[in-house]
Design a protein around this motif. Structure first.
Motif, PDB file in Angstrom:
ATOM      1  N   UNK A 240     -11.131  21.506  26.154  1.00  0.00           N
ATOM      2  CA  UNK A 240     -11.201  22.427  26.986  1.00  0.00           C
ATOM      3  C   UNK A 240     -12.568  22.399  27.422  1.00  0.00           C
ATOM      4  N   UNK A 241     -13.421  23.593  28.134  1.00  0.00           N
ATOM      5  CA  UNK A 241     -14.313  23.603  28.645  1.00  0.00           C
ATOM      6  C   UNK A 241     -14.441  25.176  29.279  1.00  0.00           C
ATOM      7  N   UNK A 242     -14.704  26.466  28.690  1.00  0.00           N
ATOM      8  CA  UNK A 242     -13.742  27.448  30.235  1.00  0.00           C
ATOM      9  C   UNK A 242     -15.302  27.996  30.013  1.00  0.00           C
ATOM     10  N   UNK A 243     -15.520  28.836  30.914  1.00  0.00           N
ATOM     11  CA  UNK A 243     -16.364  29.748  31.692  1.00  0.00           C
ATOM     12  C   UNK A 243     -16.593  31.176  30.756  1.00  0.00           C
ATOM     13  N   UNK A 244     -17.533  31.979  30.122  1.00  0.00           N
ATOM     14  CA  UNK A 244     -16.949  33.343  30.295  1.00  0.00           C
ATOM     15  C   UNK A 244     -17.434  33.738  31.590  1.00  0.00           C
ATOM     16  N   UNK A 245     -17.596  35.119  31.832  1.00  0.00           N
ATOM     17  CA  UNK A 245     -16.936  35.935  33.495  1.00  0.00           C
ATOM     18  C   UNK A 245     -18.418  35.793  34.163  1.00  0.00           C
ATOM     19  N   UNK A 246     -19.407  35.903  33.172  1.00  0.00           N
ATOM     20  CA  UNK A 246     -21.231  36.155  33.991  1.00  0.00           C
ATOM     21  C   UNK A 246     -21.189  37.007  34.427  1.00  0.00           C
ATOM     22  N   UNK A 247     -20.973  38.425  33.739  1.00  0.00           N
ATOM     23  CA  UNK A 247     -21.244  39.706  34.821  1.00  0.00           C
ATOM     24  C   UNK A 247     -22.893  39.614  34.243  1.00  0.00           C
ATOM     25  N   UNK A 248     -23.692  38.985  33.489  1.00  0.00           N
ATOM     26  CA  UNK A 248     -25.107  39.237  33.830  1.00  0.00           C
ATOM     27  C   UNK A 248     -25.486  37.652  33.868  1.00  0.00           C
ATOM     28  N   UNK A 249     -26.043  37.210  34.217  1.00  0.00           N
ATOM     29  CA  UNK A 249     -26.096  35.897  33.910  1.00  0.00           C
ATOM     30  C   UNK A 249     -25.846  34.840  34.026  1.00  0.00           C
ATOM     31  N   UNK A 250     -26.680  33.693  34.021  1.00  0.00           N
ATOM     32  CA  UNK A 250     -24.973  32.184  33.902  1.00  0.00           C
ATOM     33  C   UNK A 250     -24.193  32.225  33.706  1.00  0.00           C
ATOM     34  N   UNK A 251     -22.759  32.024  33.247  1.00  0.00           N
ATOM     35  CA  UNK A 251     -21.419  32.284  32.523  1.00  0.00           C
ATOM     36  C   UNK A 251     -22.016  30.655  31.264  1.00  0.00           C
ATOM     37  N   UNK A 252     -21.665  31.299  30.165  1.00  0.00           N
ATOM     38  CA  UNK A 252     -21.458  30.607  29.280  1.00  0.00           C
ATOM     39  C   UNK A 252     -20.382  29.425  29.245  1.00  0.00           C
ATOM     40  N   UNK A 253     -20.534  28.397  28.255  1.00  0.00           N
ATOM     41  CA  UNK A 253     -19.725  27.377  28.530  1.00  0.00           C
ATOM     42  C   UNK A 253     -18.781  27.731  26.817  1.00  0.00           C
ATOM     43  N   UNK A 254     -17.150  27.691  26.818  1.00  0.00           N
ATOM     44  CA  UNK A 254     -17.097  28.147  26.099  1.00  0.00           C
ATOM     45  C   UNK A 254     -16.124  26.678  25.542  1.00  0.00           C
ATOM     46  N   UNK A 255     -16.702  25.819  23.929  1.00  0.00           N
ATOM     47  CA  UNK A 255     -15.719  25.133  23.943  1.00  0.00           C
ATOM     48  C   UNK A 255     -14.572  25.401  23.381  1.00  0.00           C
TER      49      UNK A 255
END
Length: 522
Positions: free
Chosen positions: A164-179
Protein backbone atom coordinates in the motif's frame (compact mmCIF):
# COMPACT_ATOMS: atom_id res chain seq x y z
CA UNK A 1 -12.46 -14.85 13.02
CA UNK A 2 -8.82 -14.44 12.06
CA UNK A 3 -6.96 -17.35 10.46
CA UNK A 4 -3.39 -17.06 11.85
CA UNK A 5 -2.02 -19.27 9.07
CA UNK A 6 -3.22 -16.78 6.45
CA UNK A 7 -1.74 -13.62 7.96
CA UNK A 8 1.30 -13.38 5.67
CA UNK A 9 -0.19 -11.29 2.84
CA UNK A 10 -3.48 -9.63 1.94
CA UNK A 11 -3.88 -12.18 -0.85
CA UNK A 12 -3.54 -15.06 1.61
CA UNK A 13 -6.18 -13.50 3.88
CA UNK A 14 -8.56 -13.27 0.93
CA UNK A 15 -7.99 -16.88 -0.17
CA UNK A 16 -8.47 -18.21 3.35
CA UNK A 17 -11.73 -16.32 3.93
CA UNK A 18 -13.10 -17.52 0.58
CA UNK A 19 -12.45 -21.12 1.62
CA UNK A 20 -13.72 -20.83 5.19
CA UNK A 21 -16.82 -18.61 4.74
CA UNK A 22 -17.48 -18.58 0.98
CA UNK A 23 -21.14 -17.51 1.18
CA UNK A 24 -20.76 -14.83 3.85
CA UNK A 25 -21.15 -11.20 2.71
CA UNK A 26 -17.77 -9.50 2.47
CA UNK A 27 -18.78 -6.08 1.12
CA UNK A 28 -22.17 -4.36 0.95
CA UNK A 29 -22.23 -1.22 -1.19
CA UNK A 30 -25.26 0.67 -2.50
CA UNK A 31 -27.40 -2.46 -2.92
CA UNK A 32 -24.59 -4.68 -4.21
CA UNK A 33 -23.50 -7.61 -2.04
CA UNK A 34 -20.27 -9.51 -2.67
CA UNK A 35 -19.53 -12.77 -0.85
CA UNK A 36 -16.03 -13.72 0.23
CA UNK A 37 -15.90 -16.34 -2.52
CA UNK A 38 -16.98 -13.82 -5.15
CA UNK A 39 -14.50 -11.28 -3.81
CA UNK A 40 -11.58 -13.70 -4.08
CA UNK A 41 -12.61 -14.73 -7.60
CA UNK A 42 -12.62 -11.06 -8.62
CA UNK A 43 -9.19 -10.66 -7.01
CA UNK A 44 -7.89 -13.46 -9.26
CA UNK A 45 -9.31 -11.70 -12.32
CA UNK A 46 -7.78 -8.35 -11.32
CA UNK A 47 -4.40 -10.00 -10.75
CA UNK A 48 -4.57 -11.70 -14.16
CA UNK A 49 -5.51 -8.45 -15.89
CA UNK A 50 -2.68 -6.54 -14.23
CA UNK A 51 -0.22 -9.29 -15.06
CA UNK A 52 -1.28 -9.21 -18.71
CA UNK A 53 -0.37 -5.51 -18.88
CA UNK A 54 2.75 -5.81 -16.64
CA UNK A 55 1.27 -3.23 -14.25
CA UNK A 56 2.96 -3.07 -10.85
CA UNK A 57 1.87 0.33 -9.52
CA UNK A 58 -1.88 0.97 -9.45
CA UNK A 59 -3.61 4.16 -8.31
CA UNK A 60 -7.23 5.08 -7.63
CA UNK A 61 -8.86 8.51 -7.68
CA UNK A 62 -12.36 8.42 -6.32
CA UNK A 63 -14.70 8.00 -3.40
CA UNK A 64 -15.25 4.78 -1.48
CA UNK A 65 -16.43 1.83 -3.56
CA UNK A 66 -16.54 -1.95 -3.04
CA UNK A 67 -14.60 -2.62 -6.26
CA UNK A 68 -11.65 -0.61 -4.97
CA UNK A 69 -10.84 -3.36 -2.47
CA UNK A 70 -10.78 -5.94 -5.26
CA UNK A 71 -8.25 -3.73 -7.04
CA UNK A 72 -6.22 -3.33 -3.85
CA UNK A 73 -5.95 -7.03 -3.02
CA UNK A 74 -5.68 -8.02 -6.70
CA UNK A 75 -2.77 -5.63 -7.15
CA UNK A 76 -0.92 -7.19 -4.23
CA UNK A 77 -1.69 -10.74 -5.46
CA UNK A 78 0.05 -9.89 -8.73
CA UNK A 79 3.07 -8.56 -6.81
CA UNK A 80 2.27 -4.84 -7.10
CA UNK A 81 1.39 -1.97 -4.80
CA UNK A 82 -1.83 0.06 -4.58
CA UNK A 83 -2.05 3.84 -4.08
CA UNK A 84 -5.43 5.46 -3.29
CA UNK A 85 -5.44 9.22 -3.92
CA UNK A 86 -7.20 11.91 -1.92
CA UNK A 87 -10.18 12.87 -4.08
CA UNK A 88 -10.50 16.22 -2.33
CA UNK A 89 -7.30 17.45 -3.97
CA UNK A 90 -7.43 19.77 -6.98
CA UNK A 91 -6.48 18.27 -10.38
CA UNK A 92 -3.22 20.24 -10.41
CA UNK A 93 -2.25 18.75 -7.04
CA UNK A 94 -3.09 15.23 -8.21
CA UNK A 95 -1.07 15.71 -11.40
CA UNK A 96 1.95 16.79 -9.36
CA UNK A 97 1.66 13.71 -7.13
CA UNK A 98 1.36 11.42 -10.16
CA UNK A 99 4.39 13.05 -11.77
CA UNK A 100 6.45 12.20 -8.71
CA UNK A 101 4.92 8.75 -8.16
CA UNK A 102 3.68 7.64 -11.60
CA UNK A 103 1.35 4.60 -11.68
CA UNK A 104 1.02 2.13 -14.53
CA UNK A 105 -2.78 2.22 -14.29
CA UNK A 106 -5.12 4.84 -12.80
CA UNK A 107 -8.70 3.90 -11.95
CA UNK A 108 -11.16 6.72 -11.30
CA UNK A 109 -14.63 7.17 -9.85
CA UNK A 110 -17.59 8.66 -11.77
CA UNK A 111 -17.36 12.08 -10.10
CA UNK A 112 -13.89 12.74 -11.51
CA UNK A 113 -14.26 12.51 -15.28
CA UNK A 114 -13.28 16.16 -15.79
CA UNK A 115 -10.24 15.86 -13.52
CA UNK A 116 -9.10 12.69 -15.30
CA UNK A 117 -9.33 14.53 -18.62
CA UNK A 118 -6.75 17.01 -17.32
CA UNK A 119 -4.61 14.19 -15.92
CA UNK A 120 -4.69 12.29 -19.23
CA UNK A 121 -3.59 15.40 -21.11
CA UNK A 122 -0.73 16.11 -18.69
CA UNK A 123 0.37 12.47 -18.25
CA UNK A 124 -0.44 10.61 -21.48
CA UNK A 125 1.56 7.47 -20.59
CA UNK A 126 -0.74 6.41 -17.75
CA UNK A 127 -3.39 3.82 -18.65
CA UNK A 128 -6.79 4.99 -17.38
CA UNK A 129 -9.89 2.96 -16.54
CA UNK A 130 -13.29 4.12 -15.26
CA UNK A 131 -14.90 2.43 -12.26
CA UNK A 132 -18.32 3.02 -13.83
CA UNK A 133 -19.53 3.77 -17.36
CA UNK A 134 -20.05 7.37 -18.41
CA UNK A 135 -18.63 10.14 -20.51
CA UNK A 136 -15.14 9.64 -21.86
CA UNK A 137 -13.12 7.18 -23.93
CA UNK A 138 -11.99 5.00 -21.02
CA UNK A 139 -12.92 1.32 -20.62
CA UNK A 140 -14.76 0.33 -17.45
CA UNK A 141 -13.38 -1.66 -14.55
CA UNK A 142 -15.94 -4.48 -14.71
CA UNK A 143 -15.42 -5.02 -18.46
CA UNK A 144 -11.64 -5.00 -17.95
CA UNK A 145 -11.88 -7.40 -14.99
CA UNK A 146 -14.40 -9.79 -16.51
CA UNK A 147 -12.40 -10.18 -19.72
CA UNK A 148 -10.11 -12.40 -17.63
CA UNK A 149 -10.91 -16.02 -16.74
CA UNK A 150 -11.85 -16.69 -13.11
CA UNK A 151 -8.98 -19.10 -12.47
CA UNK A 152 -6.70 -19.15 -9.41
CA UNK A 153 -3.74 -16.78 -9.62
CA UNK A 154 -0.77 -17.67 -7.43
CA UNK A 155 0.20 -15.06 -4.85
CA UNK A 156 3.37 -13.23 -5.94
CA UNK A 157 3.76 -11.15 -2.79
CA UNK A 158 5.52 -11.75 0.51
CA UNK A 159 5.14 -10.28 3.99
CA UNK A 160 8.02 -7.82 3.50
CA UNK A 161 6.82 -6.52 0.12
CA UNK A 162 5.14 -3.10 -0.14
CA UNK A 163 1.38 -3.49 -0.49
CA UNK A 164 0.00 0.00 0.00
CA UNK A 165 1.13 3.55 -0.77
CA UNK A 166 -0.57 6.30 1.24
CA UNK A 167 0.22 9.98 0.84
CA UNK A 168 0.81 12.37 3.72
CA UNK A 169 -1.52 15.34 3.96
CA UNK A 170 0.91 17.79 2.43
CA UNK A 171 0.22 20.92 4.45
CA UNK A 172 3.46 22.15 2.89
CA UNK A 173 4.86 20.95 -0.43
CA UNK A 174 4.06 17.78 -2.36
CA UNK A 175 2.76 14.95 -0.11
CA UNK A 176 5.26 12.20 0.69
CA UNK A 177 4.40 8.64 -0.37
CA UNK A 178 4.43 6.25 2.59
CA UNK A 179 5.37 2.64 1.73
CA UNK A 180 3.45 0.11 3.82
CA UNK A 181 4.17 -3.62 3.63
CA UNK A 182 1.89 -6.63 4.09
CA UNK A 183 3.66 -7.25 7.40
CA UNK A 184 2.99 -3.67 8.50
CA UNK A 185 -0.71 -4.21 7.83
CA UNK A 186 -1.08 -7.71 9.29
CA UNK A 187 1.55 -8.41 11.96
CA UNK A 188 -0.02 -6.16 14.65
CA UNK A 189 -3.32 -7.99 14.24
CA UNK A 190 -1.56 -11.33 14.54
CA UNK A 191 0.29 -10.15 17.66
CA UNK A 192 -2.99 -9.15 19.34
CA UNK A 193 -4.70 -12.54 18.87
CA UNK A 194 -3.69 -14.09 22.23
CA UNK A 195 -5.28 -11.27 24.23
CA UNK A 196 -8.25 -10.59 21.95
CA UNK A 197 -7.27 -6.93 21.68
CA UNK A 198 -10.47 -4.89 21.53
CA UNK A 199 -9.33 -2.91 18.49
CA UNK A 200 -8.53 -5.95 16.33
CA UNK A 201 -10.75 -8.69 17.77
CA UNK A 202 -14.20 -9.04 16.21
CA UNK A 203 -16.87 -11.70 16.65
CA UNK A 204 -18.12 -13.58 13.60
CA UNK A 205 -21.38 -11.63 13.40
CA UNK A 206 -19.82 -8.16 13.73
CA UNK A 207 -20.52 -5.63 10.98
CA UNK A 208 -18.24 -2.68 10.25
CA UNK A 209 -19.21 0.70 8.80
CA UNK A 210 -16.60 1.99 6.34
CA UNK A 211 -17.29 5.72 6.09
CA UNK A 212 -13.87 7.36 6.32
CA UNK A 213 -11.94 8.04 3.06
CA UNK A 214 -9.90 5.13 1.74
CA UNK A 215 -6.95 7.40 0.98
CA UNK A 216 -6.39 7.60 4.75
CA UNK A 217 -5.16 4.79 6.99
CA UNK A 218 -8.26 5.22 9.16
CA UNK A 219 -10.46 4.34 6.18
CA UNK A 220 -8.64 1.54 4.41
CA UNK A 221 -7.13 0.28 7.65
CA UNK A 222 -10.53 -0.18 9.26
CA UNK A 223 -11.75 -2.16 6.24
CA UNK A 224 -8.67 -4.38 6.58
CA UNK A 225 -9.55 -5.12 10.22
CA UNK A 226 -13.06 -6.17 9.18
CA UNK A 227 -11.67 -8.20 6.27
CA UNK A 228 -9.07 -10.17 8.24
CA UNK A 229 -11.79 -11.07 10.75
CA UNK A 230 -13.96 -12.32 7.85
CA UNK A 231 -16.70 -9.89 8.83
CA UNK A 232 -19.11 -7.89 6.68
CA UNK A 233 -18.26 -4.31 5.72
CA UNK A 234 -21.03 -1.81 4.92
CA UNK A 235 -19.35 0.77 2.69
CA UNK A 236 -20.44 4.39 2.30
CA UNK A 237 -19.31 6.25 -0.83
CA UNK A 238 -18.41 9.16 1.45
CA UNK A 239 -19.21 10.19 5.00
CA UNK A 240 -22.82 11.29 5.27
CA UNK A 241 -24.36 11.65 8.74
CA UNK A 242 -27.90 10.74 7.66
CA UNK A 243 -26.54 7.77 5.70
CA UNK A 244 -24.42 6.65 8.66
CA UNK A 245 -27.43 6.81 10.98
CA UNK A 246 -29.51 4.88 8.46
CA UNK A 247 -26.82 2.19 8.14
CA UNK A 248 -26.62 1.83 11.92
CA UNK A 249 -30.39 1.52 12.19
CA UNK A 250 -31.01 -0.69 9.13
CA UNK A 251 -27.82 -2.78 8.82
CA UNK A 252 -27.28 -3.13 12.59
CA UNK A 253 -23.68 -2.00 12.37
CA UNK A 254 -21.66 -3.02 15.43
CA UNK A 255 -18.20 -1.49 14.83
CA UNK A 256 -17.36 2.05 13.71
CA UNK A 257 -14.20 4.07 13.24
CA UNK A 258 -14.76 7.81 13.01
CA UNK A 259 -12.89 11.10 13.35
CA UNK A 260 -14.12 13.45 16.09
CA UNK A 261 -15.61 16.02 13.68
CA UNK A 262 -17.70 13.31 11.99
CA UNK A 263 -18.82 11.88 15.33
CA UNK A 264 -20.01 15.31 16.42
CA UNK A 265 -22.08 15.71 13.26
CA UNK A 266 -23.66 12.26 13.71
CA UNK A 267 -24.71 12.57 17.35
CA UNK A 268 -26.00 16.12 16.88
CA UNK A 269 -27.96 15.26 13.70
CA UNK A 270 -31.77 15.71 14.02
CA UNK A 271 -32.31 12.04 13.09
CA UNK A 272 -30.08 10.76 15.90
CA UNK A 273 -32.92 10.87 18.42
CA UNK A 274 -34.85 8.28 16.37
CA UNK A 275 -31.97 5.81 15.89
CA UNK A 276 -31.58 2.62 17.90
CA UNK A 277 -27.89 2.60 18.80
CA UNK A 278 -28.09 -0.65 20.79
CA UNK A 279 -26.44 -2.63 17.96
CA UNK A 280 -23.19 -0.65 18.26
CA UNK A 281 -20.69 -2.41 20.48
CA UNK A 282 -17.60 -0.29 19.87
CA UNK A 283 -16.87 3.19 18.54
CA UNK A 284 -13.22 3.69 17.69
CA UNK A 285 -12.10 7.27 17.17
CA UNK A 286 -8.87 9.02 16.28
CA UNK A 287 -6.95 11.06 13.64
CA UNK A 288 -7.57 14.32 15.55
CA UNK A 289 -7.90 15.43 19.20
CA UNK A 290 -11.26 14.60 20.77
CA UNK A 291 -12.49 17.43 23.04
CA UNK A 292 -13.63 16.02 26.37
CA UNK A 293 -17.15 17.57 26.28
CA UNK A 294 -17.78 16.00 22.86
CA UNK A 295 -16.57 12.60 24.06
CA UNK A 296 -18.82 12.75 27.11
CA UNK A 297 -21.80 13.69 24.92
CA UNK A 298 -21.08 10.81 22.51
CA UNK A 299 -20.87 8.28 25.35
CA UNK A 300 -24.24 9.45 26.65
CA UNK A 301 -25.95 9.38 23.22
CA UNK A 302 -24.59 6.07 21.88
CA UNK A 303 -24.00 4.23 25.14
CA UNK A 304 -21.42 1.69 23.92
CA UNK A 305 -17.72 1.05 24.45
CA UNK A 306 -15.40 3.79 23.20
CA UNK A 307 -11.77 3.25 22.18
CA UNK A 308 -9.35 6.01 21.27
CA UNK A 309 -6.78 5.05 18.62
CA UNK A 310 -3.67 7.20 18.28
CA UNK A 311 -1.35 6.71 15.35
CA UNK A 312 -0.31 8.05 11.97
CA UNK A 313 0.13 7.00 8.37
CA UNK A 314 3.82 6.22 8.92
CA UNK A 315 2.95 3.74 11.71
CA UNK A 316 0.19 2.07 9.65
CA UNK A 317 -2.34 3.46 12.08
CA UNK A 318 -2.79 2.71 15.76
CA UNK A 319 0.18 2.67 18.14
CA UNK A 320 -1.60 3.66 21.38
CA UNK A 321 -5.06 2.78 22.64
CA UNK A 322 -7.25 4.26 25.35
CA UNK A 323 -9.56 1.35 26.27
CA UNK A 324 -13.23 1.53 27.31
CA UNK A 325 -12.45 1.22 31.01
CA UNK A 326 -10.70 4.61 30.86
CA UNK A 327 -13.84 6.31 29.47
CA UNK A 328 -16.70 7.65 31.57
CA UNK A 329 -19.47 10.23 31.30
CA UNK A 330 -18.06 11.94 34.40
CA UNK A 331 -14.73 12.47 32.69
CA UNK A 332 -11.25 11.76 34.00
CA UNK A 333 -7.68 12.91 33.53
CA UNK A 334 -6.94 9.80 31.47
CA UNK A 335 -9.63 10.71 28.93
CA UNK A 336 -7.28 13.49 27.84
CA UNK A 337 -4.59 10.93 27.08
CA UNK A 338 -4.00 8.88 23.93
CA UNK A 339 -3.81 5.71 26.03
CA UNK A 340 -1.09 3.13 26.43
CA UNK A 341 1.07 1.43 23.76
CA UNK A 342 -0.77 -1.03 21.54
CA UNK A 343 0.32 -4.67 21.48
CA UNK A 344 3.86 -4.98 20.13
CA UNK A 345 4.53 -1.21 20.24
CA UNK A 346 7.20 0.60 22.21
CA UNK A 347 6.65 4.32 22.80
CA UNK A 348 9.30 6.74 24.02
CA UNK A 349 9.69 10.51 24.30
CA UNK A 350 12.93 12.12 23.12
CA UNK A 351 14.56 15.50 23.61
CA UNK A 352 15.93 17.51 20.62
CA UNK A 353 19.21 15.58 20.90
CA UNK A 354 17.38 12.28 20.48
CA UNK A 355 17.76 11.17 24.12
CA UNK A 356 14.88 9.88 26.28
CA UNK A 357 13.37 12.44 28.65
CA UNK A 358 12.20 11.79 32.21
CA UNK A 359 8.67 10.62 32.98
CA UNK A 360 6.29 13.57 32.75
CA UNK A 361 8.62 15.70 30.61
CA UNK A 362 7.48 16.85 27.18
CA UNK A 363 9.44 15.89 24.08
CA UNK A 364 8.95 14.31 20.68
CA UNK A 365 6.92 11.09 20.67
CA UNK A 366 8.63 8.15 18.98
CA UNK A 367 7.51 4.58 18.31
CA UNK A 368 9.26 1.30 17.57
CA UNK A 369 6.86 -1.31 16.21
CA UNK A 370 6.39 -3.94 13.48
CA UNK A 371 3.92 -1.62 11.77
CA UNK A 372 6.42 1.19 11.18
CA UNK A 373 6.52 2.03 7.47
CA UNK A 374 9.20 0.74 5.12
CA UNK A 375 10.00 4.37 4.30
CA UNK A 376 9.01 7.15 1.92
CA UNK A 377 8.93 6.07 -1.72
CA UNK A 378 11.89 7.53 -3.65
CA UNK A 379 12.70 9.90 -0.78
CA UNK A 380 15.66 8.55 1.25
CA UNK A 381 16.43 11.93 2.80
CA UNK A 382 12.95 12.29 4.33
CA UNK A 383 13.04 8.62 5.38
CA UNK A 384 16.31 9.14 7.24
CA UNK A 385 14.87 12.10 9.14
CA UNK A 386 11.85 10.08 10.29
CA UNK A 387 13.18 6.52 10.74
CA UNK A 388 16.24 6.20 12.95
CA UNK A 389 18.79 3.46 12.45
CA UNK A 390 17.78 1.89 15.78
CA UNK A 391 14.19 1.42 14.59
CA UNK A 392 12.55 4.40 16.31
CA UNK A 393 10.15 6.42 14.16
CA UNK A 394 9.91 10.11 15.06
CA UNK A 395 6.27 11.24 15.01
CA UNK A 396 6.60 15.02 14.98
CA UNK A 397 4.12 15.11 17.88
CA UNK A 398 4.96 16.67 21.22
CA UNK A 399 3.84 14.75 24.28
CA UNK A 400 4.81 12.99 27.49
CA UNK A 401 4.39 9.64 29.27
CA UNK A 402 3.04 9.50 32.82
CA UNK A 403 4.18 7.08 35.51
CA UNK A 404 1.57 4.51 34.40
CA UNK A 405 2.72 4.57 30.77
CA UNK A 406 -0.17 6.65 29.41
CA UNK A 407 0.73 8.92 26.52
CA UNK A 408 -0.45 12.53 26.49
CA UNK A 409 -0.22 14.43 23.19
CA UNK A 410 0.21 18.18 23.42
CA UNK A 411 0.60 19.24 19.82
CA UNK A 412 2.71 19.04 16.72
CA UNK A 413 6.31 20.02 17.51
CA UNK A 414 6.20 22.73 14.87
CA UNK A 415 3.03 24.31 16.34
CA UNK A 416 4.48 24.88 19.81
CA UNK A 417 4.41 28.53 20.99
CA UNK A 418 7.24 29.92 23.12
CA UNK A 419 6.00 32.88 25.15
CA UNK A 420 8.33 34.46 27.68
CA UNK A 421 10.45 31.30 27.71
CA UNK A 422 7.44 29.09 28.50
CA UNK A 423 6.29 26.37 26.08
CA UNK A 424 2.61 26.57 25.18
CA UNK A 425 0.98 23.70 23.29
CA UNK A 426 -2.02 24.96 21.32
CA UNK A 427 -4.04 21.73 21.64
CA UNK A 428 -4.27 22.18 25.41
CA UNK A 429 -5.61 25.73 25.03
CA UNK A 430 -7.95 24.70 22.22
CA UNK A 431 -9.45 21.97 24.37
CA UNK A 432 -10.23 24.49 27.09
CA UNK A 433 -11.77 26.93 24.60
CA UNK A 434 -13.94 24.20 23.13
CA UNK A 435 -15.72 23.82 26.48
CA UNK A 436 -17.09 27.38 26.25
CA UNK A 437 -20.80 27.25 25.32
CA UNK A 438 -20.50 29.80 22.49
CA UNK A 439 -17.50 28.27 20.70
CA UNK A 440 -17.84 25.67 17.94
CA UNK A 441 -14.18 25.39 16.81
CA UNK A 442 -10.97 26.85 18.16
CA UNK A 443 -7.45 27.24 16.80
CA UNK A 444 -4.59 28.71 18.82
CA UNK A 445 -1.55 30.32 17.19
CA UNK A 446 1.54 32.26 18.21
CA UNK A 447 1.81 35.87 17.03
CA UNK A 448 4.72 38.35 17.39
CA UNK A 449 4.98 40.15 20.73
CA UNK A 450 7.62 42.76 21.53
CA UNK A 451 7.78 41.78 25.19
CA UNK A 452 7.24 38.03 25.26
CA UNK A 453 8.55 37.03 21.82
CA UNK A 454 5.30 35.30 20.96
CA UNK A 455 1.81 35.86 22.32
CA UNK A 456 -0.98 33.32 22.42
CA UNK A 457 -3.90 34.24 20.17
CA UNK A 458 -7.12 32.31 19.59
CA UNK A 459 -9.19 32.08 16.43
CA UNK A 460 -12.69 30.66 16.85
CA UNK A 461 -15.92 29.97 15.05
CA UNK A 462 -19.22 30.21 16.91
CA UNK A 463 -22.20 27.94 17.32
CA UNK A 464 -25.40 28.98 15.51
CA UNK A 465 -26.96 32.16 16.94
CA UNK A 466 -24.15 32.49 19.51
CA UNK A 467 -22.31 35.72 20.26
CA UNK A 468 -18.95 36.13 21.95
CA UNK A 469 -17.83 38.60 24.59
CA UNK A 470 -14.03 38.56 24.32
CA UNK A 471 -13.45 39.88 27.84
CA UNK A 472 -15.81 37.33 29.35
CA UNK A 473 -14.13 34.44 27.51
CA UNK A 474 -10.62 35.60 28.45
CA UNK A 475 -11.60 35.88 32.12
CA UNK A 476 -13.27 32.45 31.90
CA UNK A 477 -10.06 30.95 30.44
CA UNK A 478 -7.92 32.33 33.28
CA UNK A 479 -9.80 30.10 35.68
CA UNK A 480 -8.83 27.01 33.70
CA UNK A 481 -5.24 27.50 32.54
CA UNK A 482 -2.04 29.11 33.72
CA UNK A 483 -1.92 32.80 32.78
CA UNK A 484 0.90 32.38 30.26
CA UNK A 485 -1.18 29.80 28.34
CA UNK A 486 -4.30 31.97 28.10
CA UNK A 487 -4.97 33.84 24.84
CA UNK A 488 -4.23 37.55 24.83
CA UNK A 489 -6.87 38.11 22.14
CA UNK A 490 -9.60 36.22 20.30
CA UNK A 491 -10.56 36.54 16.63
CA UNK A 492 -13.96 35.33 15.42
CA UNK A 493 -14.18 34.02 11.85
CA UNK A 494 -16.92 32.28 9.86
CA UNK A 495 -15.00 29.22 8.59
CA UNK A 496 -11.67 27.66 9.51
CA UNK A 497 -9.19 27.31 6.60
CA UNK A 498 -8.51 23.65 5.78
CA UNK A 499 -6.58 21.68 3.19
CA UNK A 500 -8.08 19.08 0.87
CA UNK A 501 -7.83 16.43 3.61
CA UNK A 502 -9.79 18.59 6.02
CA UNK A 503 -6.79 19.41 8.20
CA UNK A 504 -6.68 22.87 9.70
CA UNK A 505 -4.22 25.23 7.99
CA UNK A 506 -2.76 27.18 10.88
CA UNK A 507 -0.22 28.75 8.57
CA UNK A 508 -3.10 30.67 6.93
CA UNK A 509 -4.19 31.95 10.34
CA UNK A 510 -0.63 32.94 11.26
CA UNK A 511 0.27 34.57 7.94
CA UNK A 512 -1.30 38.04 8.47
CA UNK A 513 0.46 38.43 11.81
CA UNK A 514 3.91 37.42 10.53
CA UNK A 515 3.84 39.24 7.20
CA UNK A 516 7.13 40.93 6.35
CA UNK A 517 9.12 38.98 8.95
CA UNK A 518 12.02 36.79 7.97
CA UNK A 519 11.14 33.95 10.37
CA UNK A 520 7.84 32.56 11.65
CA UNK A 521 9.21 32.60 15.19
CA UNK A 522 10.09 35.61 17.29
Amino acid sequence: MIDPEAMSTMSAVSRSAAQRVPDKICNRFEGRDTTFAEFDRHVDQVASALDASSAKVVAYLGKNCDHVFEIFVGTTRSGGKFAPLNWRLAPAEIIEILRQYPPDILFFGPEFTAAVGEIAEALPNIQILAMEGGDGPWPTFEAWRDAQPAVPFSDRSSSSDPALVLFTSGTTGVPKAVLISHGNLLQPKLDSLPVKHIYDHWDDDDIGLIAMPLAHIGGIGFWIISFVNACTSVIQREFDPAGALDAIHRERVSKIFVVPAALQIVIQHPNAADVDFSCIQTVMYGAAPMPLPLLQEAIEVIGCKFVQCYGMTETTGTIAILPPEDHSTEGSARMRSAGRPAMGCEIAVFDPAGKPVKTGEIGEVAVRAPANMLGYWKNPEATAKTLRDDGWLLSGDAGYLDEDGYLYIHDRIKDMIISGGENVYPAEVESALYAHPAIREAAVIGVPDAKWGEAVRAVVTLKPDATLDETEVLNWMRGKLAAFKCPKAIDVIDVMPRNASGKLLKRDLRAPHWEGRERQVN
